[in-house]
Design a protein around this motif. Structure first.
Motif, PDB file in Angstrom:
ATOM      1  N   LEU A  26     -11.701  -0.329   2.656  1.00 50.14           N
ATOM      2  CA  LEU A  26     -12.006  -0.563   1.246  1.00 50.14           C
ATOM      3  C   LEU A  26     -11.276   0.417   0.336  1.00 50.14           C
ATOM      4  O   LEU A  26     -10.751   0.022  -0.717  1.00 50.14           O
ATOM      5  N   THR A  27     -11.228   1.678   0.730  1.00 53.17           N
ATOM      6  CA  THR A  27     -10.550   2.691  -0.084  1.00 53.17           C
ATOM      7  C   THR A  27      -9.065   2.380  -0.224  1.00 53.17           C
ATOM      8  O   THR A  27      -8.513   2.406  -1.337  1.00 53.17           O
ATOM      9  N   ILE A  28      -8.419   2.085   0.886  1.00 55.46           N
ATOM     10  CA  ILE A  28      -6.979   1.777   0.837  1.00 55.46           C
ATOM     11  C   ILE A  28      -6.725   0.511   0.024  1.00 55.46           C
ATOM     12  O   ILE A  28      -5.764   0.437  -0.756  1.00 55.46           O
ATOM     13  N   SER A  29      -7.598  -0.492   0.163  1.00 55.49           N
ATOM     14  CA  SER A  29      -7.426  -1.739  -0.583  1.00 55.49           C
ATOM     15  C   SER A  29      -7.615  -1.522  -2.085  1.00 55.49           C
ATOM     16  O   SER A  29      -6.855  -2.054  -2.899  1.00 55.49           O
ATOM     17  N   VAL A  30      -8.622  -0.734  -2.453  1.00 52.98           N
ATOM     18  CA  VAL A  30      -8.858  -0.450  -3.873  1.00 52.98           C
ATOM     19  C   VAL A  30      -7.692   0.340  -4.458  1.00 52.98           C
ATOM     20  O   VAL A  30      -7.227   0.053  -5.569  1.00 52.98           O
ATOM     21  N   VAL A  31      -7.191   1.320  -3.719  1.00 52.35           N
ATOM     22  CA  VAL A  31      -6.031   2.092  -4.187  1.00 52.35           C
ATOM     23  C   VAL A  31      -4.839   1.163  -4.400  1.00 52.35           C
ATOM     24  O   VAL A  31      -4.115   1.271  -5.399  1.00 52.35           O
ATOM     25  N   ALA A  32      -4.632   0.228  -3.477  1.00 54.51           N
ATOM     26  CA  ALA A  32      -3.506  -0.719  -3.612  1.00 54.51           C
ATOM     27  C   ALA A  32      -3.652  -1.564  -4.876  1.00 54.51           C
ATOM     28  O   ALA A  32      -2.653  -1.868  -5.539  1.00 54.51           O
ATOM     29  N   LEU A  33      -4.876  -1.933  -5.216  1.00 51.40           N
ATOM     30  CA  LEU A  33      -5.091  -2.750  -6.414  1.00 51.40           C
ATOM     31  C   LEU A  33      -4.988  -1.936  -7.699  1.00 51.40           C
ATOM     32  O   LEU A  33      -4.583  -2.451  -8.741  1.00 51.40           O
ATOM     33  N   LEU A  34      -5.354  -0.665  -7.636  1.00 53.17           N
ATOM     34  CA  LEU A  34      -5.356   0.163  -8.840  1.00 53.17           C
ATOM     35  C   LEU A  34      -3.979   0.735  -9.205  1.00 53.17           C
ATOM     36  O   LEU A  34      -3.740   1.059 -10.376  1.00 53.17           O
ATOM     37  N   LEU A  35      -3.093   0.875  -8.236  1.00 54.29           N
ATOM     38  CA  LEU A  35      -1.757   1.413  -8.526  1.00 54.29           C
ATOM     39  C   LEU A  35      -0.903   0.319  -9.157  1.00 54.29           C
ATOM     40  O   LEU A  35      -0.455  -0.609  -8.496  1.00 54.29           O
ATOM     41  N   GLU A  36      -0.677   0.436 -10.452  1.00 51.96           N
ATOM     42  CA  GLU A  36       0.015  -0.611 -11.208  1.00 51.96           C
ATOM     43  C   GLU A  36       1.493  -0.720 -10.859  1.00 51.96           C
ATOM     44  O   GLU A  36       2.085  -1.782 -11.013  1.00 51.96           O
ATOM     45  N   GLN A  37       2.115   0.374 -10.408  1.00 53.46           N
ATOM     46  CA  GLN A  37       3.549   0.339 -10.144  1.00 53.46           C
ATOM     47  C   GLN A  37       3.905  -0.348  -8.820  1.00 53.46           C
ATOM     48  O   GLN A  37       5.075  -0.548  -8.527  1.00 53.46           O
ATOM     49  N   LEU A  38       2.903  -0.723  -8.025  1.00 61.23           N
ATOM     50  CA  LEU A  38       3.179  -1.369  -6.734  1.00 61.23           C
ATOM     51  C   LEU A  38       3.420  -2.858  -6.918  1.00 61.23           C
ATOM     52  O   LEU A  38       2.752  -3.527  -7.710  1.00 61.23           O
ATOM     53  N   GLY A  39       4.386  -3.362  -6.148  1.00 62.75           N
ATOM     54  CA  GLY A  39       4.644  -4.795  -6.134  1.00 62.75           C
ATOM     55  C   GLY A  39       3.702  -5.479  -5.155  1.00 62.75           C
ATOM     56  O   GLY A  39       2.966  -4.823  -4.408  1.00 62.75           O
ATOM     57  N   PRO A  40       3.756  -6.824  -5.124  1.00 64.22           N
ATOM     58  CA  PRO A  40       2.852  -7.564  -4.230  1.00 64.22           C
ATOM     59  C   PRO A  40       3.055  -7.205  -2.749  1.00 64.22           C
ATOM     60  O   PRO A  40       2.088  -7.095  -1.996  1.00 64.22           O
ATOM     61  N   GLY A  41       4.286  -7.005  -2.338  1.00 65.23           N
ATOM     62  CA  GLY A  41       4.567  -6.653  -0.938  1.00 65.23           C
ATOM     63  C   GLY A  41       4.017  -5.287  -0.574  1.00 65.23           C
ATOM     64  O   GLY A  41       3.481  -5.080   0.526  1.00 65.23           O
ATOM     65  N   GLU A  42       4.140  -4.356  -1.505  1.00 62.51           N
ATOM     66  CA  GLU A  42       3.615  -3.006  -1.260  1.00 62.51           C
ATOM     67  C   GLU A  42       2.087  -3.013  -1.223  1.00 62.51           C
ATOM     68  O   GLU A  42       1.476  -2.345  -0.383  1.00 62.51           O
ATOM     69  N   ARG A  43       1.486  -3.793  -2.096  1.00 62.74           N
ATOM     70  CA  ARG A  43       0.019  -3.915  -2.073  1.00 62.74           C
ATOM     71  C   ARG A  43      -0.443  -4.508  -0.738  1.00 62.74           C
ATOM     72  O   ARG A  43      -1.407  -4.037  -0.147  1.00 62.74           O
ATOM     73  N   LEU A  44       0.283  -5.522  -0.305  1.00 62.17           N
ATOM     74  CA  LEU A  44      -0.050  -6.160   0.977  1.00 62.17           C
ATOM     75  C   LEU A  44       0.084  -5.171   2.124  1.00 62.17           C
ATOM     76  O   LEU A  44      -0.754  -5.141   3.035  1.00 62.17           O
ATOM     77  N   SER A  45       1.111  -4.328   2.077  1.00 56.69           N
ATOM     78  CA  SER A  45       1.292  -3.348   3.149  1.00 56.69           C
ATOM     79  C   SER A  45       0.148  -2.334   3.170  1.00 56.69           C
ATOM     80  O   SER A  45      -0.266  -1.888   4.249  1.00 56.69           O
ATOM     81  N   PHE A  46      -0.383  -1.972   2.009  1.00 53.56           N
ATOM     82  CA  PHE A  46      -1.551  -1.089   1.952  1.00 53.56           C
ATOM     83  C   PHE A  46      -2.740  -1.755   2.632  1.00 53.56           C
ATOM     84  O   PHE A  46      -3.431  -1.156   3.460  1.00 53.56           O
ATOM     85  N   VAL A  47      -2.994  -3.009   2.281  1.00 57.11           N
ATOM     86  CA  VAL A  47      -4.140  -3.731   2.834  1.00 57.11           C
ATOM     87  C   VAL A  47      -3.977  -3.924   4.343  1.00 57.11           C
ATOM     88  O   VAL A  47      -4.933  -3.740   5.100  1.00 57.11           O
ATOM     89  N   VAL A  48      -2.773  -4.259   4.778  1.00 54.45           N
ATOM     90  CA  VAL A  48      -2.519  -4.429   6.215  1.00 54.45           C
ATOM     91  C   VAL A  48      -2.729  -3.103   6.947  1.00 54.45           C
ATOM     92  O   VAL A  48      -3.316  -3.075   8.036  1.00 54.45           O
ATOM     93  N   THR A  49      -2.282  -2.010   6.365  1.00 58.27           N
ATOM     94  CA  THR A  49      -2.488  -0.687   6.975  1.00 58.27           C
ATOM     95  C   THR A  49      -3.980  -0.390   7.104  1.00 58.27           C
ATOM     96  O   THR A  49      -4.450   0.074   8.147  1.00 58.27           O
ATOM     97  N   GLY A  50      -4.741  -0.658   6.066  1.00 57.63           N
ATOM     98  CA  GLY A  50      -6.193  -0.481   6.133  1.00 57.63           C
ATOM     99  C   GLY A  50      -6.817  -1.358   7.196  1.00 57.63           C
ATOM    100  O   GLY A  50      -7.722  -0.936   7.925  1.00 57.63           O
TER     101      GLY A  50
END
Length: 146
Positions: A26-50
């Motif tokens: 949940l923490t990694i997913s929320v961070v991925a959603l809150l970081l505005e400078q990340l693209g969709p692929g980078e957000r997905l990589s955060f969620v996959v890592t979590g």
């Protein structure tokens, strides 16, 4: 001696591992959603890592030892092994051991991670004693064999 079937597993350890896995995911997913400078692929990589962290902690939490009338099933992190009662010569949990070891009739030793003194040493000793009693009561040994 417990009634069969019986499952031995480190309850507190499992709660800590799964709880930590959920919180990390949940923490990694929320961070991925809150970081505005990340693209969709980078957000997905955060969620996959979590998700991968949660999966690994889930594997660590699945350990157990299941005893039934026919024998014992030992489920460790990535392996599962079925043993007949006669295959188990000795159940060991010595001071300082991280988990129970089963001495087998083929001369090998099998770690049984489902009984471990990590968070609850008294419960691990009780479980190891119960498994030892079950093994001794159900094993078929030749006279004079320890």
């Amino acid at each position: 001696m417990p009634d069969l079937p019986v499952t031995f597993r480190p309850g507190r350890t499992r709660v800590v591992l799964l709880g930590s896995g959920v919180m990390i995911f949940l923490t990694i997913s929320v961070v991925a959603l809150l970081l505005e400078q990340l693209g969709p692929g980078e957000r997905l990589s955060f969620v996959v890592t979590g998700g991968l962290v949660f999966w690994v902690l889930g594997l660590l939490s699945r350990v157990r030892v299941v005893a039934d009338e026919a024998g014992v099933t030992v489920v460790n992190i990535v392996s599962r092994r079925r043993l007949d009662w006669a295959e188990i010569l000795q159940v060991n949990l010595r001071p300082g051991d991280p988990w129970v070891f089963l001495n087998l009739s083929d001369g090998t030793s099998l770690p049984a991670l489902g009984i471990q003194p990590g968070f609850d040493k008294k419960q691990a000793i009780t479980d190891a004693t119960a498994l030892r009693a079950l093994s001794e009561a159900r094993s078929i040994r030749e006279p004079g064999t320890p």
